[in-house]
Enzyme design. Structure first.
Site, PDB file in Angstrom:
ATOM      1  N   ASN A  37      72.248 -44.565-132.013  1.00 28.03           N
ATOM      2  CA  ASN A  37      71.724 -44.206-132.906  1.00 28.03           C
ATOM      3  C   ASN A  37      70.337 -43.013-132.723  1.00 28.03           C
ATOM      4  O   ASN A  37      70.144 -42.669-133.410  1.00 28.03           O
ATOM      5  CB  ASN A  37      70.810 -45.333-133.516  1.00 28.03           C
ATOM      6  CG  ASN A  37      69.792 -45.793-132.657  1.00 28.03           C
ATOM      7  OD1 ASN A  37      70.147 -45.324-131.635  1.00 28.03           O
ATOM      8  ND2 ASN A  37      69.621 -46.952-133.084  1.00 28.03           N
ATOM      9  N   ASP A  38      70.595 -43.008-131.475  1.00 24.83           N
ATOM     10  CA  ASP A  38      69.496 -41.479-130.605  1.00 24.83           C
ATOM     11  C   ASP A  38      68.522 -42.265-130.027  1.00 24.83           C
ATOM     12  O   ASP A  38      67.904 -41.490-130.199  1.00 24.83           O
ATOM     13  CB  ASP A  38      69.503 -40.553-132.072  1.00 24.83           C
ATOM     14  CG  ASP A  38      68.957 -38.731-131.012  1.00 24.83           C
ATOM     15  OD1 ASP A  38      69.654 -39.010-130.371  1.00 24.83           O
ATOM     16  OD2 ASP A  38      68.290 -38.779-131.350  1.00 24.83           O
ATOM     17  N   HIS A 130      42.874 -29.214-122.000  1.00 24.15           N
ATOM     18  CA  HIS A 130      42.185 -27.669-122.674  1.00 24.15           C
ATOM     19  C   HIS A 130      40.918 -27.644-123.257  1.00 24.15           C
ATOM     20  O   HIS A 130      40.562 -26.648-123.005  1.00 24.15           O
ATOM     21  CB  HIS A 130      43.372 -27.874-123.905  1.00 24.15           C
ATOM     22  CG  HIS A 130      43.114 -26.801-124.450  1.00 24.15           C
ATOM     23  ND1 HIS A 130      43.090 -25.308-124.267  1.00 24.15           N
ATOM     24  CD2 HIS A 130      42.472 -26.447-125.915  1.00 24.15           C
ATOM     25  CE1 HIS A 130      43.438 -24.581-125.040  1.00 24.15           C
ATOM     26  NE2 HIS A 130      43.031 -24.822-126.178  1.00 24.15           N
ATOM     27  N   ASP A 169      38.773 -16.440-122.972  1.00 23.51           N
ATOM     28  CA  ASP A 169      37.996 -16.614-123.730  1.00 23.51           C
ATOM     29  C   ASP A 169      36.509 -17.287-123.478  1.00 23.51           C
ATOM     30  O   ASP A 169      36.451 -17.817-122.172  1.00 23.51           O
ATOM     31  CB  ASP A 169      38.546 -17.254-124.710  1.00 23.51           C
ATOM     32  CG  ASP A 169      38.828 -19.045-124.035  1.00 23.51           C
ATOM     33  OD1 ASP A 169      38.354 -19.696-123.355  1.00 23.51           O
ATOM     34  OD2 ASP A 169      40.147 -18.738-124.380  1.00 23.51           O
ATOM     35  N   LYS A 192      37.939 -13.967-127.477  1.00 22.48           N
ATOM     36  CA  LYS A 192      38.838 -13.574-128.272  1.00 22.48           C
ATOM     37  C   LYS A 192      38.650 -14.701-129.119  1.00 22.48           C
ATOM     38  O   LYS A 192      38.005 -15.908-129.894  1.00 22.48           O
ATOM     39  CB  LYS A 192      39.926 -14.582-127.664  1.00 22.48           C
ATOM     40  CG  LYS A 192      41.447 -14.579-127.641  1.00 22.48           C
ATOM     41  CD  LYS A 192      41.784 -15.764-126.826  1.00 22.48           C
ATOM     42  CE  LYS A 192      41.564 -16.596-127.360  1.00 22.48           C
ATOM     43  NZ  LYS A 192      42.824 -18.350-126.463  1.00 22.48           N
ATOM     44  N   ARG A 194      42.115 -15.968-132.270  1.00 21.68           N
ATOM     45  CA  ARG A 194      43.069 -16.513-132.406  1.00 21.68           C
ATOM     46  C   ARG A 194      43.420 -16.532-133.906  1.00 21.68           C
ATOM     47  O   ARG A 194      43.022 -17.700-134.766  1.00 21.68           O
ATOM     48  CB  ARG A 194      43.577 -17.181-131.815  1.00 21.68           C
ATOM     49  CG  ARG A 194      44.190 -18.084-132.089  1.00 21.68           C
ATOM     50  CD  ARG A 194      45.043 -19.566-131.379  1.00 21.68           C
ATOM     51  NE  ARG A 194      45.368 -19.324-129.841  1.00 21.68           N
ATOM     52  CZ  ARG A 194      46.281 -18.577-128.776  1.00 21.68           C
ATOM     53  NH1 ARG A 194      47.106 -18.220-129.431  1.00 21.68           N
ATOM     54  NH2 ARG A 194      45.644 -18.701-127.487  1.00 21.68           N
ATOM     55  N   ASP A 218      42.781 -19.554-116.106  1.00 21.11           N
ATOM     56  CA  ASP A 218      43.211 -20.061-117.678  1.00 21.11           C
ATOM     57  C   ASP A 218      43.310 -21.144-117.151  1.00 21.11           C
ATOM     58  O   ASP A 218      44.328 -21.425-116.667  1.00 21.11           O
ATOM     59  CB  ASP A 218      44.141 -19.666-118.681  1.00 21.11           C
ATOM     60  CG  ASP A 218      43.542 -19.294-119.825  1.00 21.11           C
ATOM     61  OD1 ASP A 218      42.370 -20.294-120.452  1.00 21.11           O
ATOM     62  OD2 ASP A 218      43.993 -18.919-121.061  1.00 21.11           O
TER      63      ASP A 218
END
Length: 313
Positions: A37-38, A130, A169, A192, A194, A218
């Protein structure tokens, strides 16, 4: 003290094996299967009872598959009566979803942190998040390593007298400054903005780069659009040479070939927090290992010693 047991998911077994070799313990076997069924199923095939269990799984593509696999590994260890479960997650992909900067969007970094804790994680060991606030998304202790020492050790082979470290950035400016201090180099940064996932605009570079040997650093490189945008400014301002470094070398969508195809990029350096496809065959790419640092952090966690002292060694 409880015995240590280390298991690996399928995301990056080579890194897990390298960590275990540095730690001096065997990598315990595990089994991942996919049912008709995955759905995924995980079995840890070594004793976990009253052991200090470390589960090594980086969130590399396919991220969702590897995340569910990690959640099942945590649940299996908890059900097997592990004394403590530490998630060793070299790359926390959902850390990029760390704020609500548009209406009606999810904050995936916090949600996934809650899922890991709900599954039974008692501690998290990760590398180069991050943004710093992601650390606070977890309600369990987080040991947050960085790879700046490994990267600095690589670049010290060059003459640093004319070098400037450039952050793309302002968000990575603090880490770039620390990196520059390790090298005894100057520092500059890009302004920077985005607009979309793969469209960025750098309006200016703050700092002197003319005639300098540049190291662009980065936290991660995915499509490489930020680096390519920055590269145009460095060319126009007369940088002498350019090298690129990051912790997480994702290089999605042909980014490695695009960056490597730039004549004025002399070298691309990353670590092995995620598997780097084609690393062995790319002439400009150098992949550094974080396994020794991760292994030492795991040893200190197991022994109840300070992990933060690793940054001052």
């Amino acid at each position: 003290m409880a015995e240590i047991a280390v298991f690996s998911g399928t995301a990056h077994p080579a890194l897990a094996a390298e960590i275990c070799a540095a730690l001096g313990v065997p990598l315990s076997p595990s089994r991942v299967q996919r049912f008709a069924n995955d759905c995924l199923g995980v079995q840890l095939q070594a004793n976990c009872r009253e052991r200090d269990v470390f589960l090594v799984q980086t969130l590399s593509p396919p991220v969702q598959e590897h995340l569910v696999e990690l959640l099942l590994m945590i649940d299996a260890a908890r059900g097997a009566s592990a004394s403590r479960i530490t998630v060793v997650m070299p790359h926390y992909a959902y850390a990029r979803s760390d704020k609500k900067d548009a209406p009606r969007i999810s904050i995936g970094g916090r949600l996934v942190a809650d899922l890991l804790v709900a599954a039974g994680a008692g501690r998290v060991l990760t590398t180069t998040l991050h943004s710093p606030q992601v650390h606070g998304f977890f309600s369990v202790p987080v040991d947050h390593l960085h790879a700046l020492r490994e990267l600095a050790g690589h670049f010290r082979r060059y003459d640093m007298a004319n070098t400037v470290v450039v952050s793309p950035d302002l968000g990575y400016a603090k880490e770039a400054t620390v990196f520059a201090r390790l090298l005894g180099a100057g520092v500059a940064m890009g302004a920077k903005q985005r607009f979309e996932n793969d469209r960025v605009e750098i309006s200016a570079i703050i700092g002197e780069v003319r005639g300098k040997d540049i190291i662009v650093i980065d936290d991660e490189i995915a499509k490489g659009s930020t680096i390519l945008e920055l590269l145009g400014h460095l060319r126009r301002q007369g940088a002498r040479s350019i090298r690129v470094a990051c912790t997480h070398g994702l290089f999605s969508g042909g980014a490695l070939d695009r960056l490597g195809g730039q004549d004025d990029i002399l070298e691309i350096v990353c670590t092995n927090t995620v598997p780097v496809n084609g690393a062995a065959h790319h002439p400009k790419l150098t992949v550094l290992s974080i396994a020794p640092a991760m292994a030492e952090a795991m040893r200190r966690i197991h022994a109840g010693e300070s992990v933060s002292e690793l940054f001052h060694a």
